[in-house]
Motif scaffolding. Structure first.
Motif, PDB file in Angstrom:
ATOM      1  N   ARG A  34      -9.900  -3.254  -7.871  1.00  0.00           N
ATOM      2  CA  ARG A  34      -8.638  -2.640  -8.299  1.00  0.00           C
ATOM      3  C   ARG A  34      -7.470  -3.515  -7.896  1.00  0.00           C
ATOM      4  O   ARG A  34      -7.470  -4.091  -6.813  1.00  0.00           O
ATOM      5  CB  ARG A  34      -8.461  -1.289  -7.594  1.00  0.00           C
ATOM      6  N   ASN A  51      -2.966  -3.709  -7.885  1.00  0.00           N
ATOM      7  CA  ASN A  51      -1.761  -2.889  -8.031  1.00  0.00           C
ATOM      8  C   ASN A  51      -1.268  -2.986  -9.468  1.00  0.00           C
ATOM      9  O   ASN A  51      -1.233  -4.066 -10.042  1.00  0.00           O
ATOM     10  CB  ASN A  51      -0.677  -3.354  -7.067  1.00  0.00           C
ATOM     11  N   SER A  73      -4.311   5.845  -6.479  1.00  0.00           N
ATOM     12  CA  SER A  73      -4.917   5.636  -5.157  1.00  0.00           C
ATOM     13  C   SER A  73      -4.808   6.869  -4.248  1.00  0.00           C
ATOM     14  O   SER A  73      -5.497   6.951  -3.249  1.00  0.00           O
ATOM     15  CB  SER A  73      -4.274   4.425  -4.482  1.00  0.00           C
ATOM     16  N   LYS A 111      -2.755   1.850  -9.894  1.00  0.00           N
ATOM     17  CA  LYS A 111      -3.702   0.730  -9.813  1.00  0.00           C
ATOM     18  C   LYS A 111      -4.238   0.443 -11.198  1.00  0.00           C
ATOM     19  O   LYS A 111      -4.217   1.303 -12.078  1.00  0.00           O
ATOM     20  CB  LYS A 111      -4.902   1.086  -8.912  1.00  0.00           C
TER      21      LYS A 111
END
Length: 425
Positions: free
Chosen positions: A33, A35, A61, A26
Motif C-alpha cells: 500500500r 499513501n 488505513s 491509501k
C-alpha cells in the motif's frame, strides 16, 4: 480512460468528496500500500494497466475499513467499467444517531458518480444479504437482465428505465426516487440500509419488486426475503459445556454465509460420548519401563514438544502452555480434518505428541502423576482414585473426521477436573 489521467480526475473528485469518516487514504497497485494523493497516482498510473484492463484500488488505513475498486476494460463488445465501494463493519451504518447522515453520504457519492459517468446499473446493500440472494447480476454485472431483486439503493440506466417504462418506474413505492444525469434513475427502498433485514424493509423491498414485476406474487416474494432475514437472527448457543468453546469457534468461523444458524441448531442437540479412557487407580498397571524418570522426560520433553513444533503456527496458544490451548487445538484438529487426512505414519507420530500434550495438562493443571508403560496406550496419569489414559484418548481423537470433536482433549480434561474437585471436597 482513453483520456488517461484527465479522464480519471472526475472519478477521483467523486471519491475525494466522500465523508472524511470513510474516505480512502491509501492506494495499491501490485505491491504494498502507498499513501494516496492525486500527484502520486498520476505518476504511477501506468502500473494500473494490464493490457486493455485498467484497475485501481484505494483503501483506508483507519476503521471503518473502506475499499474502493475501480476497473475499466475495452474489448470488441465495448467498454465495461465498474466501481465498488466496500464498507466494513456493517455496524458502522447502524451507529446510534448516524444512520441517516451516513446513508445520505453514500447517496451523494452515487450522485457524484452519475454526474461523471453514464451509469447503467448499481446497487447498495448488505454484502452478506446479497450473497444469500439469487440475483445473477450481483455476480456478473455485464449481463442484461430483468429485475430479480430490489436493494436498499438501486440505480437503473437508460436501457433498463426504458424497458420498465419511465413513468411506471417513477411510480414505484420508494423512500426516495430521483432522476440522475444521463437518463439513469436512483431510488431507495428505505431511508437507510441499517434495517435491511427488518420486517418493514423486507415489505418495502417486496412491494417495489412486485410493482416492477407484476407477474410475481407479493406473498412468495416476501416469504423468500423473510426466510433470508432469519439467517441474521442468531439462535442462542446452548452447546454442551465441555466442548462449547470448540463449537463456538466453528460457529464464528462459519458466519452467516457459512450456515451458522443451522450449525448452531444442529450442535445444540449434540453431546459427545462420555469419557471412557480411564481406570480406577487401583486397577492401573504398575510402570513396566526400565527408567520411569527417563520415560516421563520423553513424554513431556520430546513428545509434547513435538506437538508444539507441529502446531505453533496454526494454534499459537500451544506455545504459551495455557489451558485455552486445548479447545483451540481440538477445534483445529476437527476443523482442518486431521482425523481424515493422516497417513498411518503421520498418525503414529501425532498420537504420542497429542497424548503427551494432554497428559502434561493433567499433571501440571490437576496435580496428576505419570505411570509410564512400554505400550503407550496403557500409560496413565493418576489423579485421586482414577487413572486417565491420555495416549488412548489421542488415538481415539484421530481415528476419523469427526473424532477430534467426539473425543476432544478438552472434554477429558474437564471431566478429570470435575472429578478431582469433587474428590477434593
Amino acid at each position: 480512460m482513453e483520456r488517461g489521467f484527465e479522464g480519471l480526475e472526475k472519478v477521483l473528485e467523486a471519491i475525494e468528496s466522500l465523508d472524511p469518516g470513510v474516505r480512502p487514504d491509501k492506494m495499491r497497485f501490485s505491491g504494498p500500500r502507498l499513501n494516496y494523493s492525486r500527484k502520486a497516482l498520476r505518476k504511477r498510473l501506468h502500473e494500473s494497466y494490464i493490457g486493455e484492463t485498467f484497475s485501481l484500488m484505494l483503501m483506508r488505513s483507519q476503521p471503518p475499513e473502506t475499499v474502493i475498486s475501480f476497473a475499466s476494460r475495452t474489448n470488441e463488445e465495448g467498454v465495461f467499467c465498474s466501481l465498488t465501494l466496500d464498507l466494513l463493519p456493517f455496524s458502522f451504518l447502524r451507529e446510534p444517531g448516524q444512520p441517516e447522515r451516513r446513508a445520505e453520504h453514500l447517496v451523494s457519492f452515487v450522485r457524484a458518480m452519475a454526474s461523471c459517468l453514464p451509469l447503467t446499473f448499481g446497487l447498495g446493500h448488505s454484502f452478506t444479504d446479497l450473497r444469500l440472494g439469487t440475483d445473477p447480476s450481483v455476480r456478473d454485472l455485464s449481463t442484461p437482465r430483468p429485475i430479480y431483486e430490489t436493494f436498499w439503493l438501486n440505480v437503473y440506466g437508460p436501457a433498463t428505465v426504458q424497458a420498465i417504462g419511465r413513468q411506471h418506474l417513477l411510480s414505484t413505492p420508494a423512500a426516495l426516487m430521483e432522476e440522475l444525469p444521463h437518463g439513469a434513475v436512483l431510488w431507495l427502498t428505505r431511508p437507510t440500509p441499517a434495517d435491511f433485514d427488518s420486517e418493514e424493509a423486507r415489505l418495502a423491498q417486496a412491494r417495489a419488486l412486485v410493482h416492477l414485476r407484476p407477474e410475481l406474487s407479493l406473498d412468495s416474494t416476501l416469504a423468500t426475503l423473510r426466510q433470508r432475514s432469519l439467517e441474521f437472527t442468531p439462535v442462542p448457543m446452548e452447546f454442551d459445556p465441555d466442548i462449547a468453546d470448540i463449537l463456538r469457534m466453528e460457529a464464528d468461523f462459519r458466519g452467516v454465509l457459512g450456515g451458522k444458524r443451522s450449525f448452531v441448531e444442529r450442535f445444540n442437540r449434540y453431546h459427545p460420548p462420555a469419557v471412557s479412557e480411564w481406570l480406577p487407580a487401583s486397577q492401573a498397571p504398575e510402570p513396566d519401563v526400565d527408567n520411569v524418570k527417563a520415560a516421563i522426560d520423553t513424554y513431556e520433553g520430546l513428545y509434547a514438544e513435538q506437538l508444539v513444533a507441529l502446531f505453533h503456527t496454526d494454534v499459537p496458544q500451544v506455545m504459551e502452555g495455557v489451558l485455552e490451548a486445548l479447545p483451540h487445538l481440538d477445534w483445529h484438529l476437527w476443523h482442518a480434518g486431521w482425523g481424515r487426512l493422516l497417513s498411518h505414519v503421520q498418525r503414529e507420530t501425532l498420537v504420542p505428541a497429542l497424548g503427551a500434550f494432554l497428559g502434561r495438562f493433567l499433571v501440571g493443571g490437576l496435580g496428576g502423576r505419570w505411570v509410564p508403560r512400554m505400550k503407550l496406550e496403557e500409560a496413565a496419569v493418576v489423579i485421586g482414585d482414577r487413572a486417565w489414559l491420555p495416549f488412548l484418548r489421542a488415538r481415539h481423537a484421530l481415528q476419523n473426521q469427526e473424532a477430534p470433536l467426539d473425543y476432544s482433549c478438552s472434554q477429558l480434561f474437564r471431566t478429570a477436573q470435575r472429578i478431582a474437585r469433587a474428590h477434593h471436597h
